[in-house]
Motif scaffolding. Structure first.
Motif, PDB file in Angstrom:
ATOM      1  N   HIS A 146       1.063  -1.330   0.038  1.00  0.00           N
ATOM      2  CA  HIS A 146      -0.497  -0.295  -0.346  1.00  0.00           C
ATOM      3  C   HIS A 146       1.022   1.420   0.123  1.00  0.00           C
ATOM      4  O   HIS A 146       2.055   1.131   0.894  1.00  0.00           O
ATOM      5  N   GLY A 147       0.787   2.100  -0.490  1.00  0.00           N
ATOM      6  CA  GLY A 147       1.571   3.668  -1.515  1.00  0.00           C
ATOM      7  C   GLY A 147       2.090   3.116  -1.938  1.00  0.00           C
ATOM      8  O   GLY A 147       3.369   4.263  -2.083  1.00  0.00           O
ATOM      9  N   VAL A 148       2.581   2.025  -2.257  1.00  0.00           N
ATOM     10  CA  VAL A 148       3.866   1.912  -3.133  1.00  0.00           C
ATOM     11  C   VAL A 148       3.110   1.341  -4.881  1.00  0.00           C
ATOM     12  O   VAL A 148       2.226   1.122  -4.354  1.00  0.00           O
TER      13      VAL A 148
ATOM     14  N   TYR B 162       3.613  -6.420  -7.898  1.00  0.00           N
ATOM     15  CA  TYR B 162       3.868  -4.301  -9.039  1.00  0.00           C
ATOM     16  C   TYR B 162       1.857  -3.885  -9.531  1.00  0.00           C
ATOM     17  O   TYR B 162       0.961  -4.722  -9.174  1.00  0.00           O
ATOM     18  N   HIS B 163       2.234  -2.925  -9.011  1.00  0.00           N
ATOM     19  CA  HIS B 163       1.129  -2.218  -9.823  1.00  0.00           C
ATOM     20  C   HIS B 163       0.900  -1.563 -10.978  1.00  0.00           C
ATOM     21  O   HIS B 163       1.167  -1.709 -11.535  1.00  0.00           O
ATOM     22  N   ARG B 164      -0.396  -1.390 -11.583  1.00  0.00           N
ATOM     23  CA  ARG B 164      -0.371  -0.677 -12.843  1.00  0.00           C
ATOM     24  C   ARG B 164      -0.261   0.736 -13.131  1.00  0.00           C
ATOM     25  O   ARG B 164       0.294   0.885 -14.516  1.00  0.00           O
TER      26      ARG B 164
ATOM     27  N   ALA C 141       7.587   4.530  -7.425  1.00  0.00           N
ATOM     28  CA  ALA C 141       7.605   4.302  -5.673  1.00  0.00           C
ATOM     29  C   ALA C 141       7.895   3.122  -5.301  1.00  0.00           C
ATOM     30  O   ALA C 141       6.468   2.297  -5.787  1.00  0.00           O
ATOM     31  N   ILE C 142       8.974   2.451  -5.102  1.00  0.00           N
ATOM     32  CA  ILE C 142       9.224   1.151  -4.735  1.00  0.00           C
ATOM     33  C   ILE C 142       9.584   1.100  -3.523  1.00  0.00           C
ATOM     34  O   ILE C 142      10.352   1.724  -2.527  1.00  0.00           O
ATOM     35  N   ARG C 143       9.266  -0.449  -2.853  1.00  0.00           N
ATOM     36  CA  ARG C 143      10.285  -0.529  -1.346  1.00  0.00           C
ATOM     37  C   ARG C 143      10.350  -1.595  -1.157  1.00  0.00           C
ATOM     38  O   ARG C 143      10.119  -2.614  -2.029  1.00  0.00           O
TER      39      ARG C 143
END
Length: 201
Positions: free
Chosen positions: A122-124, A142-144, A169-171
């Protein structure tokens, strides 16, 4: 494989598609890694079973109709030849906000790592394991939001995962945050020597 019981209707996982990466050429191994037999089962079925345990929808990224099943379709890579291309194919094909990717050459995938990675998304735009040996980009979330950055790089014939990570934005999930046995869990079989060592173990 060390997994707790997972309820596929848990909202935590409904917005995630499982993607099995199977687009590699297996050049170093000298044979099709996905179809290597290990302890009586084909290697790719280990990661596939893990993904199916967690996610309602699972797909294969790679031109591998031989690995497909009625409930698991195989999609040819839109930009063949790199891990980044496989990630892009999976994200493009998925109808969810997120994908969780796993490679077809991982003998001991561990559900505890899946849960840890999902919990930090969440948030990345991505959550990726990071060990003393580097990143593990093909067992990650991975997010879209990553799609336009991936496409721009691929269209410019740029394939370095590290360069891609500078754009999003990566964690990172560092090795000291992982459960015992993470080295075994993140092992990929890339050459005959590794396969021989596994066979002796």
């Amino acid at each position: 494989m060390q997994n707790s019981h997972i309820d596929k209707e848990n909202p935590l996982y409904l917005d995630v598609t499982g993607i099995l990466l199977a687009g590699g050429q297996s050049r170093r191994m000298g044979q099709d890694k996905a179809r290597i037999e290990l302890d009586g089962e084909l290697l790719f079925t280990r990661s596939l079973a893990l993904l199916q345990r967690y996610f309602p929808k699972v797909m294969i990224a790679g031109d591998r109709p031989d690995l497909a099943r009625p409930e698991v379709s195989a999609i040819a890579d839109l930009f063949p030849g790199s891990a980044l291309g496989g990630l892009y194919t999976g994200l493009q094909a998925a109808h969810t906000e997120w994908i969780f990717v796993a490679p077809c050459d991982m003998p001991y995938p561990d559900g505890r790592l899946v849960e840890l990675l999902l919990a930090q998304r969440h948030g990345v735009d991505a959550v990726v394991p990071r060990t003393p040996n580097g990143y593990e980009p093909v067992f990650a979330v991975y997010h879209r939001n990553c799609l336009p950055h991936m496409e721009e790089m691929l269209r410019n014939n740029q394939h370095r995962i590290y360069d891609f990570y500078q754009r999003i934005a990566i964690r990172y999930l560092d090795w000291h945050q992982m459960p015992d046995g993470w080295e075994r869990a993140l092992l990929n079989l890339n050459n005959p020597e590794q396969l021989a060592m596994i066979g002796k173990g």
